[in-house]
Design a protein around this motif. Structure first.
Motif, PDB file in Angstrom:
ATOM      1  N   ILE A 140       0.858  -1.185   0.000  1.00 44.46           N
ATOM      2  CA  ILE A 140       0.000   0.000   0.000  1.00 44.46           C
ATOM      3  C   ILE A 140       0.890   1.230   0.000  1.00 44.46           C
ATOM      4  O   ILE A 140       2.080   1.134   0.299  1.00 44.46           O
ATOM      5  CB  ILE A 140      -0.958   0.001   1.225  1.00 44.46           C
ATOM      6  CG1 ILE A 140      -0.179  -0.005   2.543  1.00 44.46           C
ATOM      7  CG2 ILE A 140      -1.912  -1.194   1.179  1.00 44.46           C
ATOM      8  CD1 ILE A 140      -1.053   0.145   3.777  1.00 44.46           C
ATOM      9  N   PRO A 141       0.334   2.407  -0.348  1.00 44.30           N
ATOM     10  CA  PRO A 141       1.162   3.627  -0.349  1.00 44.30           C
ATOM     11  C   PRO A 141       1.782   3.877   1.029  1.00 44.30           C
ATOM     12  O   PRO A 141       1.210   3.523   2.068  1.00 44.30           O
ATOM     13  CB  PRO A 141       0.183   4.736  -0.720  1.00 44.30           C
ATOM     14  CG  PRO A 141      -0.950   4.044  -1.397  1.00 44.30           C
ATOM     15  CD  PRO A 141      -1.026   2.667  -0.800  1.00 44.30           C
ATOM     16  N   THR A 142       2.951   4.514   1.051  1.00 47.80           N
ATOM     17  CA  THR A 142       3.667   4.762   2.304  1.00 47.80           C
ATOM     18  C   THR A 142       2.944   5.722   3.225  1.00 47.80           C
ATOM     19  O   THR A 142       3.196   5.733   4.424  1.00 47.80           O
ATOM     20  CB  THR A 142       5.077   5.307   2.014  1.00 47.80           C
ATOM     21  OG1 THR A 142       4.965   6.489   1.234  1.00 47.80           O
ATOM     22  CG2 THR A 142       5.925   4.265   1.316  1.00 47.80           C
ATOM     23  N   ASN A 143       2.029   6.548   2.713  1.00 52.11           N
ATOM     24  CA  ASN A 143       1.287   7.456   3.584  1.00 52.11           C
ATOM     25  C   ASN A 143      -0.065   6.876   4.010  1.00 52.11           C
ATOM     26  O   ASN A 143      -0.832   7.529   4.701  1.00 52.11           O
ATOM     27  CB  ASN A 143       1.124   8.833   2.928  1.00 52.11           C
ATOM     28  CG  ASN A 143       0.332   8.755   1.631  1.00 52.11           C
ATOM     29  OD1 ASN A 143       0.074   7.676   1.108  1.00 52.11           O
ATOM     30  ND2 ASN A 143      -0.053   9.917   1.105  1.00 52.11           N
ATOM     31  N   ALA A 144      -0.374   5.644   3.624  1.00 46.77           N
ATOM     32  CA  ALA A 144      -1.634   4.991   4.021  1.00 46.77           C
ATOM     33  C   ALA A 144      -1.445   4.314   5.381  1.00 46.77           C
ATOM     34  O   ALA A 144      -0.356   3.818   5.699  1.00 46.77           O
ATOM     35  CB  ALA A 144      -2.053   3.977   2.972  1.00 46.77           C
ATOM     36  N   ILE A 145      -2.498   4.288   6.150  1.00 48.05           N
ATOM     37  CA  ILE A 145      -2.462   3.637   7.469  1.00 48.05           C
ATOM     38  C   ILE A 145      -2.629   2.137   7.266  1.00 48.05           C
ATOM     39  O   ILE A 145      -3.621   1.684   6.702  1.00 48.05           O
ATOM     40  CB  ILE A 145      -3.564   4.197   8.391  1.00 48.05           C
ATOM     41  CG1 ILE A 145      -3.335   5.693   8.625  1.00 48.05           C
ATOM     42  CG2 ILE A 145      -3.590   3.412   9.701  1.00 48.05           C
ATOM     43  CD1 ILE A 145      -4.448   6.377   9.381  1.00 48.05           C
ATOM     44  N   PHE A 203       7.989  -0.843  18.577  1.00 43.55           N
ATOM     45  CA  PHE A 203       8.673   0.062  17.663  1.00 43.55           C
ATOM     46  C   PHE A 203       8.340  -0.396  16.254  1.00 43.55           C
ATOM     47  O   PHE A 203       8.185  -1.595  15.996  1.00 43.55           O
ATOM     48  CB  PHE A 203      10.198   0.012  17.853  1.00 43.55           C
ATOM     49  CG  PHE A 203      10.649   0.512  19.187  1.00 43.55           C
ATOM     50  CD1 PHE A 203      10.882   1.867  19.372  1.00 43.55           C
ATOM     51  CD2 PHE A 203      10.835  -0.346  20.245  1.00 43.55           C
ATOM     52  CE1 PHE A 203      11.304   2.350  20.603  1.00 43.55           C
ATOM     53  CE2 PHE A 203      11.246   0.112  21.473  1.00 43.55           C
ATOM     54  CZ  PHE A 203      11.490   1.476  21.656  1.00 43.55           C
ATOM     55  N   VAL A 204       8.232   0.516  15.333  1.00 44.47           N
ATOM     56  CA  VAL A 204       7.984   0.188  13.944  1.00 44.47           C
ATOM     57  C   VAL A 204       9.240   0.528  13.148  1.00 44.47           C
ATOM     58  O   VAL A 204       9.762   1.608  13.230  1.00 44.47           O
ATOM     59  CB  VAL A 204       6.772   0.982  13.380  1.00 44.47           C
ATOM     60  CG1 VAL A 204       6.559   0.658  11.916  1.00 44.47           C
ATOM     61  CG2 VAL A 204       5.531   0.681  14.190  1.00 44.47           C
ATOM     62  N   PHE A 205       9.730  -0.459  12.421  1.00 48.54           N
ATOM     63  CA  PHE A 205      10.910  -0.267  11.573  1.00 48.54           C
ATOM     64  C   PHE A 205      10.512  -0.481  10.135  1.00 48.54           C
ATOM     65  O   PHE A 205       9.666  -1.318   9.834  1.00 48.54           O
ATOM     66  CB  PHE A 205      12.012  -1.282  11.945  1.00 48.54           C
ATOM     67  CG  PHE A 205      12.534  -1.114  13.330  1.00 48.54           C
ATOM     68  CD1 PHE A 205      13.526  -0.172  13.597  1.00 48.54           C
ATOM     69  CD2 PHE A 205      12.052  -1.865  14.380  1.00 48.54           C
ATOM     70  CE1 PHE A 205      14.024  -0.028  14.878  1.00 48.54           C
ATOM     71  CE2 PHE A 205      12.530  -1.719  15.664  1.00 48.54           C
ATOM     72  CZ  PHE A 205      13.520  -0.787  15.909  1.00 48.54           C
ATOM     73  N   ASP A 206      11.167   0.286   9.213  1.00 45.53           N
ATOM     74  CA  ASP A 206      10.875   0.038   7.798  1.00 45.53           C
ATOM     75  C   ASP A 206      11.747  -1.100   7.287  1.00 45.53           C
ATOM     76  O   ASP A 206      12.655  -1.568   7.914  1.00 45.53           O
ATOM     77  CB  ASP A 206      11.067   1.284   6.968  1.00 45.53           C
ATOM     78  CG  ASP A 206      12.476   1.820   6.967  1.00 45.53           C
ATOM     79  OD1 ASP A 206      13.347   1.180   7.581  1.00 45.53           O
ATOM     80  OD2 ASP A 206      12.676   2.867   6.366  1.00 45.53           O
TER      81      ASP A 206
END
Length: 170
Positions: A153-158, A167-170
């Motif tokens: 999904i797009p990077t700005n979508a929740i 923690f959230v890592f890419d």
């Protein structure tokens, strides 16, 4: 080997061995009294049953203490420790269920005619309640959730909620 590396465990192991030896001695004393015809066969059987019940209760209490300590791990934020705690809590609940069902049956079984029926119904109710408790424990989520890919999904979508203390890592 583990007990040798830990003085506390060594002391516990030595205590357990001493207790086992003590029970063996008591069984041997009962046998000696019976062989000397000091007590009847019925008295010897009753004494052995009483001793067995005491030994069983001691062992169950020790297991319950250990399981209780392990069950506290289910509140851990470490997923593996939480899983161990959850399994210990389930084991502890099953043992308590068995004890409750046995006590429920025993308390009613001596009533003439209807006692065994009432005892069986009370034991069944205790088992049903205990298994409901096991299901509640199984349903609990403890420890951190596992990470993973959030989807294409797009990077700005929740993508979804973040759990507390994660923690959230890419």
């Amino acid at each position: 080997a583990l007990a040798q590396d830990n003085p506390g465990l060594q002391a516990t192991a030595e205590f357990a061995q001493a207790r086992i030896a003590s029970y063996r001695d008591m069984y041997a004393q009962i046998d000696a009294l019976r062989q000397a015809d000091v007590i009847s066969e019925t008295s010897a059987i009753r004494a052995k049953m009483a001793l067995f019940q005491e030994q069983y209760s001691t062992q169950i209490q020790g297991a319950m203490t250990a399981l209780g300590a392990l069950a506290s791990l289910q509140n851990s934020q470490n997923k593996k420790q939480a899983a161990i705690g959850k399994k210990a809590a389930i084991a502890q609940t099953i043992i308590n269920t068995y004890k409750g069902a046995t006590a429920a049956f025993s308390s009613l079984a001596d009533i003439p005619y209807v006692g065994p029926i009432l005892g069986a119904a009370a034991a069944a109710a205790a088992i049903a309640a205990g298994m409901a408790n096991v299901q509640q424990i199984r349903a609990q989520n403890a420890g951190f959730k596992e990470g993973g890919y959030t989807g294409n999904i797009p990077t700005n979508a929740i993508a979804g909620p973040v759990h507390g203390r994660e923690f959230v890592f890419d």
